[in-house]
Motif scaffolding. Structure first.
Motif, PDB file in Angstrom:
ATOM      1  N   LEU A 150       4.439  11.918  -0.701  1.00  0.00           N
ATOM      2  CA  LEU A 150       5.839  11.506  -0.642  1.00  0.00           C
ATOM      3  C   LEU A 150       6.437  11.276  -2.021  1.00  0.00           C
ATOM      4  N   ASP A 151       5.664  10.671  -2.928  1.00  0.00           N
ATOM      5  CA  ASP A 151       6.199  10.360  -4.257  1.00  0.00           C
ATOM      6  C   ASP A 151       6.574  11.619  -5.038  1.00  0.00           C
ATOM      7  N   PRO A 152       5.733  12.681  -5.095  1.00  0.00           N
ATOM      8  CA  PRO A 152       6.164  13.914  -5.777  1.00  0.00           C
ATOM      9  C   PRO A 152       7.407  14.539  -5.145  1.00  0.00           C
ATOM     10  N   PHE A 153       7.457  14.533  -3.798  1.00  0.00           N
ATOM     11  CA  PHE A 153       8.639  15.087  -3.128  1.00  0.00           C
ATOM     12  C   PHE A 153       9.885  14.254  -3.438  1.00  0.00           C
ATOM     13  N   TYR A 154       9.701  12.927  -3.437  1.00  0.00           N
ATOM     14  CA  TYR A 154      10.817  12.025  -3.733  1.00  0.00           C
ATOM     15  C   TYR A 154      11.344  12.246  -5.158  1.00  0.00           C
ATOM     16  N   LYS A 155      10.426  12.379  -6.125  1.00  0.00           N
ATOM     17  CA  LYS A 155      10.848  12.602  -7.507  1.00  0.00           C
ATOM     18  C   LYS A 155      11.555  13.949  -7.659  1.00  0.00           C
ATOM     19  N   LYS A 156      11.076  14.938  -6.931  1.00  0.00           N
ATOM     20  CA  LYS A 156      11.708  16.255  -7.000  1.00  0.00           C
ATOM     21  C   LYS A 156      13.127  16.219  -6.450  1.00  0.00           C
ATOM     22  N   GLN A 157      13.326  15.448  -5.386  1.00  0.00           N
ATOM     23  CA  GLN A 157      14.659  15.365  -4.790  1.00  0.00           C
ATOM     24  C   GLN A 157      15.607  14.507  -5.627  1.00  0.00           C
ATOM     25  N   ILE A 158      15.068  13.439  -6.205  1.00  0.00           N
ATOM     26  CA  ILE A 158      15.942  12.534  -6.953  1.00  0.00           C
ATOM     27  C   ILE A 158      16.404  13.160  -8.260  1.00  0.00           C
ATOM     28  N   LYS A 159      15.659  14.178  -8.742  1.00  0.00           N
ATOM     29  CA  LYS A 159      16.077  14.853  -9.966  1.00  0.00           C
ATOM     30  C   LYS A 159      17.372  15.636  -9.773  1.00  0.00           C
ATOM     31  N   LYS A 160      17.718  15.913  -8.521  1.00  0.00           N
ATOM     32  CA  LYS A 160      18.968  16.634  -8.263  1.00  0.00           C
ATOM     33  C   LYS A 160      20.184  15.778  -8.599  1.00  0.00           C
TER      34      LYS A 160
ATOM     35  N   ALA B  64     -10.500  -6.547  12.109  1.00  0.00           N
ATOM     36  CA  ALA B  64      -9.101  -6.704  11.693  1.00  0.00           C
ATOM     37  C   ALA B  64      -8.941  -6.401  10.198  1.00  0.00           C
ATOM     38  N   THR B  65      -9.877  -6.897   9.388  1.00  0.00           N
ATOM     39  CA  THR B  65      -9.827  -6.618   7.944  1.00  0.00           C
ATOM     40  C   THR B  65      -9.994  -5.133   7.672  1.00  0.00           C
ATOM     41  N   LEU B  66     -10.926  -4.485   8.381  1.00  0.00           N
ATOM     42  CA  LEU B  66     -11.151  -3.056   8.176  1.00  0.00           C
ATOM     43  C   LEU B  66      -9.910  -2.249   8.555  1.00  0.00           C
ATOM     44  N   ILE B  67      -9.233  -2.619   9.646  1.00  0.00           N
ATOM     45  CA  ILE B  67      -8.010  -1.911  10.056  1.00  0.00           C
ATOM     46  C   ILE B  67      -6.924  -2.068   8.990  1.00  0.00           C
ATOM     47  N   ILE B  68      -6.776  -3.296   8.458  1.00  0.00           N
ATOM     48  CA  ILE B  68      -5.788  -3.520   7.393  1.00  0.00           C
ATOM     49  C   ILE B  68      -6.114  -2.648   6.184  1.00  0.00           C
ATOM     50  N   SER B  69      -7.396  -2.571   5.810  1.00  0.00           N
ATOM     51  CA  SER B  69      -7.809  -1.776   4.649  1.00  0.00           C
ATOM     52  C   SER B  69      -7.531  -0.299   4.861  1.00  0.00           C
ATOM     53  N   ILE B  70      -7.888   0.202   6.044  1.00  0.00           N
ATOM     54  CA  ILE B  70      -7.680   1.622   6.329  1.00  0.00           C
ATOM     55  C   ILE B  70      -6.191   1.958   6.306  1.00  0.00           C
ATOM     56  N   CYS B  71      -5.396   1.128   6.941  1.00  0.00           N
ATOM     57  CA  CYS B  71      -3.950   1.388   6.961  1.00  0.00           C
ATOM     58  C   CYS B  71      -3.360   1.344   5.554  1.00  0.00           C
ATOM     59  N   ALA B  72      -3.780   0.368   4.763  1.00  0.00           N
ATOM     60  CA  ALA B  72      -3.254   0.249   3.401  1.00  0.00           C
ATOM     61  C   ALA B  72      -3.671   1.438   2.544  1.00  0.00           C
ATOM     62  N   ILE B  73      -4.946   1.841   2.624  1.00  0.00           N
ATOM     63  CA  ILE B  73      -5.429   2.960   1.807  1.00  0.00           C
ATOM     64  C   ILE B  73      -4.740   4.252   2.204  1.00  0.00           C
ATOM     65  N   ILE B  74      -4.634   4.510   3.512  1.00  0.00           N
ATOM     66  CA  ILE B  74      -3.970   5.740   3.968  1.00  0.00           C
ATOM     67  C   ILE B  74      -2.512   5.753   3.531  1.00  0.00           C
ATOM     68  N   THR B  75      -1.845   4.621   3.651  1.00  0.00           N
ATOM     69  CA  THR B  75      -0.437   4.543   3.236  1.00  0.00           C
ATOM     70  C   THR B  75      -0.288   4.816   1.740  1.00  0.00           C
TER      71      THR B  75
ATOM     72  N   ILE C 182       8.067   5.409  -6.181  1.00  0.00           N
ATOM     73  CA  ILE C 182       8.197   4.533  -5.024  1.00  0.00           C
ATOM     74  C   ILE C 182       7.284   3.324  -5.226  1.00  0.00           C
ATOM     75  N   PRO C 183       7.792   2.102  -5.171  1.00  0.00           N
ATOM     76  CA  PRO C 183       6.949   0.912  -5.418  1.00  0.00           C
ATOM     77  C   PRO C 183       6.072   0.600  -4.217  1.00  0.00           C
ATOM     78  N   ILE C 184       5.185   1.522  -3.900  1.00  0.00           N
ATOM     79  CA  ILE C 184       4.417   1.409  -2.670  1.00  0.00           C
ATOM     80  C   ILE C 184       3.443   0.236  -2.721  1.00  0.00           C
ATOM     81  N   GLU C 185       2.882  -0.084  -3.917  1.00  0.00           N
ATOM     82  CA  GLU C 185       1.960  -1.225  -3.997  1.00  0.00           C
ATOM     83  C   GLU C 185       2.665  -2.524  -3.614  1.00  0.00           C
ATOM     84  N   LEU C 186       3.893  -2.708  -4.123  1.00  0.00           N
ATOM     85  CA  LEU C 186       4.643  -3.914  -3.792  1.00  0.00           C
ATOM     86  C   LEU C 186       4.997  -3.941  -2.308  1.00  0.00           C
TER      87      LEU C 186
END
Length: 719
Positions: free
Chosen positions: A301-311, A282-293, A322-326
């Motif tokens: 996603l963050d570079p694409f998001y910044k590129k779009q928001i500059k418009k 269960a811990t390993l699955i949580i770690s893998i999901c968190a790291i991949i995300t 994107i506050p992905i850590e939070l």
């Protein structure tokens, strides 16, 4: 005389300017005697011990002892934020507010994660995210630094906490570098006694702050000059490996023994691989999901998001990540709470966070003697990281950072913060870059961040008690990407200089294999060895003339540069001091062609070369690169010239600096040897060529006189 070309000749002139343009300098040949007549000497700074002592005394009186006239300067010292308040523009306020809120969002997960890395309760991470930024905003001179917890300092603090908190257990175990013994303890994410661990960490921070303040009082910020960029790169990359290793148990859900001392990483990975079969799925699955995300959002996603928001016009100058850590922390906490991951699947959680601030406590001064060595190391490393980051952004945004004031700010951050439960703090590269990208203009953004964290500490903190430690470990591992990528520096450094690459490799390996404290010592030692080695065996150059001009270059490097008949021009690319003076003698005698053992002349030119038709008679020593002569170096320097004089060589010194000239004069150069001092190499060459021409003319004249006298004798004999 310069001719003014008309428009019709502009193109032809520009195409041939490199070939036709020449500079003619019309002046007499300058020797040392004529130089003294033309140029009037003045009194210069004599670095004798008595004058140096007087300078140190004056420096301490002016800089280190308060006076009646320093009221305004001390106000500026202790309240530097007044300077940026004077120039503050209301247009910066929205950017600072957005930047402050963004930094607060980053501080929450990073502070908690790095607190666990330091073997402390998670709530301490919120304290260090609140107090140091608040204090630095008032006392610092950089407008963009984000103070708080960072991985390197947290790891070093964690090692100290682990070492001292298990002192009773390890009374019979003394880690020794010679016998490779390693201390062992149980790893459970924090010390067994949190209050004692906090006392150790806060006392360490207090000691680090005192060291910073001492460095500030005596203006000793230059100590970081001994830490090169190569050393810092290798050291931080090595600590990144150790930080990653420390997070592996939380990622796999393992309970391991905690090893400290040399080769602890080897023992750790041996145990990790031996216990992989006990991985908490269960811990390993949580770690893998968190790291991949985290990776997907940060890298794609963050570079694409910044590129779009500059418009959007409002966000063209502000980049809000994107506050992905939070989000990972919030989602992980909710899933852990509702599915009771700790109770059902034994997933390790943060457990107790608490709310509110600790009662201010005085650090335990009894622990200071046992912490002083670690405190010095942390103080130097943290200052080097902070000041390099501060100067980088100060240069980018065109404002001034006061290194001495920065030392005072770092010291106050640690000293004051230690009373409220904070461990050693420093500037974070990732948070500072976000600070800038979100449009932060001044430290007002830090004050906004502290206001947001205040609400979290007082009210929201306990809500994160169900947070899996795997989520925090994943955040740390992904945040180490920038440090891991520094491995590429070794290739670039190796292309520039192999010796610097040796410094990087040795610092990295010693940090990983031996530990962070040994790594620092070995890295600095190797850096100094490289500096000494460069001076011990510096480059030597034989110069030649470029097409009868006053340009003299390395004859081995350029095909159109040739040595001048009868003249050898030698340059030593280093100061001549006691440990390389013999190498100077060997290099000069070898280039001239003298055997070092017998002192006999040998042919230094190829057998078929026309150069052997010209006997070497004059030697020019270019002293432009000799910026120091000590007593031993000066004696061997004159001894070498005397040896060349004994072999009937005429010696010329050029570009001799005045302080080196004074050293040679005090060593009685004129009595020891015969030498001519000229202003430049070209002056010496012209002087020698004129001398050779005069000698040849005199020999031709004498030979003509002899031949005419012979003819007269023959004529008289016939009659």
């Amino acid at each position: 005389m310069l001719d003014i070309l008309d428009d019709e000749n502009d193109k032809s002139y520009s195409s041939n300017s490199d070939q036709n343009h020449s500079i003619i300098v019309d002046r007499p040949i300058i020797s040392q005697k004529s130089f003294d007549k033309v140029f009037i000497p003045t009194a210069y700074e004599d670095r004798t011990p008595s004058i140096l002592g007087r300078q140190v005394r004056t420096y301490v009186q002016d800089k280190c002892i308060p006076s009646k006239r320093c009221g305004k300067s001390y106000i500026k010292l202790f309240f530097p934020f007044l300077s940026w308040l004077k120039i503050y523009q209301l247009g910066w306020l929205p950017s600072d507010i957005v930047s402050g809120i963004t930094i607060a969002i980053m501080q929450i997960p990073q502070g908690m994660a790095y607190a666990l890395l330091a073997r402390l309760p998670a709530i301490i991470g919120l304290y260090i995210s609140f107090f140091p930024p608040l204090i630095y905003a008032l006392f610092g001179t950089s407008r963009h630094l984000s103070m708080g917890a960072i991985a390197v300092i947290s790891l070093m603090t964690g090692n100290v906490v682990e070492r001292l908190s298990v002192k009773p257990i390890l009374s019979t175990i003394v880690p020794n570098l010679l016998d490779n013994s390693t201390a062992v303890m149980t790893y459970n994410g924090a010390s067994d006694d949190p209050s004692y661990a906090i006392t150790i960490a806060t006392t360490l921070a207090f000691t680090v702050g005192i060291i910073h303040l001492i460095l500030c009082i005596f203006h000793l910020g230059f100590v970081t000059s001994f830490l090169s960029d190569t050393f810092i790169s290798g050291y931080t990359t090595g600590t990144a490996i150790l930080v990653f290793t420390s997070q592996v148990p939380d990622i796999f859900g393992l309970t391991l023994k905690r090893y400290t001392g040399p080769f602890n990483i080897v023992h750790t990975y041996i145990e990790i691989f031996s216990k992989l079969k006990y991985t908490n799925v269960a811990t390993l699955i949580i770690s893998i999901c968190a790291i991949i995300t985290l990776i997907i959002v940060k890298e794609y996603l963050d570079p694409f998001y910044k590129k779009q928001i500059k418009k959007i016009k409002l966000f063209r100058s502000i980049q809000i990540p994107i506050p992905i850590e939070l989000l990972v922390i919030i989602v992980g906490t909710l899933i852990s709470y509702y599915f009771d991951l700790h109770g059902r699947y034994k997933v390790k959680i943060v457990n107790t966070i608490g709310s509110g601030f600790r009662t201010p406590q005085i650090p335990s001064l009894v622990l200071v003697p046992s912490l002083i060595k670690d405190a010095i190391i942390i103080a130097v490393v943290s200052f080097a990281i902070c000041i390099s980051l501060a100067k980088t952004y100060a240069k980018k945004f065109k404002y001034i950072v006061n290194s001495n004031q920065e030392l005072a700010a770092y010291g106050l951050c640690n000293v004051i913060g230690s009373f409220f439960g904070s461990f050693s703090s420093a500037a974070s590269l990732s948070r500072t870059s976000v600070y800038v990208n979100t449009g932060g203009q001044t430290q007002l953004a830090s004050l906004v961040s502290c206001a947001a964290l205040l609400v979290i500490i007082l009210k929201i903190g306990p809500l994160f008690e169900s947070l899996p430690k795997a989520c925090l470990a994943s955040i740390i591992v992904v945040a180490l990407k920038g440090l891991f990528l520094q491995v590429k520096d070794i290739y670039t450094i190796g292309l520039v200089t192999k010796l610097e690459a040796v410094v990087w490799i040795m610092t990295f390996l010693s940090t990983v294999i031996l530990d962070v404290d040994y790594g620092l010592i070995v890295g600095i030692f190797v850096s100094l060895i490289v500096v000494i080695f460069r001076q011990f065996r510096p480059r030597t150059t034989v110069l030649g003339q470029y097409e009868r001009s006053e340009i003299y270059k390395n004859v081995k490097r350029f095909a159109n540069v040739h040595e001048i008949p009868h003249i050898k021009i030698f340059r030593f690319e280093s100061p001549i001091i006691y440990f390389n003076a013999d190498y100077f003698r060997e290099s000069l005698l070898t280039s001239v062609g003298l055997d070092l053992q017998t002192g006999q002349q040998r042919n230094i030119y190829p057998k078929k070369s026309n150069e052997n038709l010209h006997i070497l008679t004059h030697i020019i020593i270019d002293c432009a690169s000799i910026n120091q002569l000590d007593y031993s170096g000066g004696k061997i320097f004159l001894q070498t010239i005397k040896e060349l004089n004994d072999c009937q060589y005429k010696i010329y010194l050029c570009n001799l600096r005045y302080f080196n000239y004074d050293v040679l004069e005090k060593l009685e150069m004129n009595k020891t040897c015969s030498v001519t001092i000229m202003a430049t190499v070209h002056d010496a060459v012209h002087h020698i060529q004129d001398e050779i021409t005069e000698i040849n003319d005199q020999e031709n004249k004498d030979s003509n006189n002899i031949s005419s006298n012979t003819k007269d004798q023959i004529f008289m004999t016939r009659f």
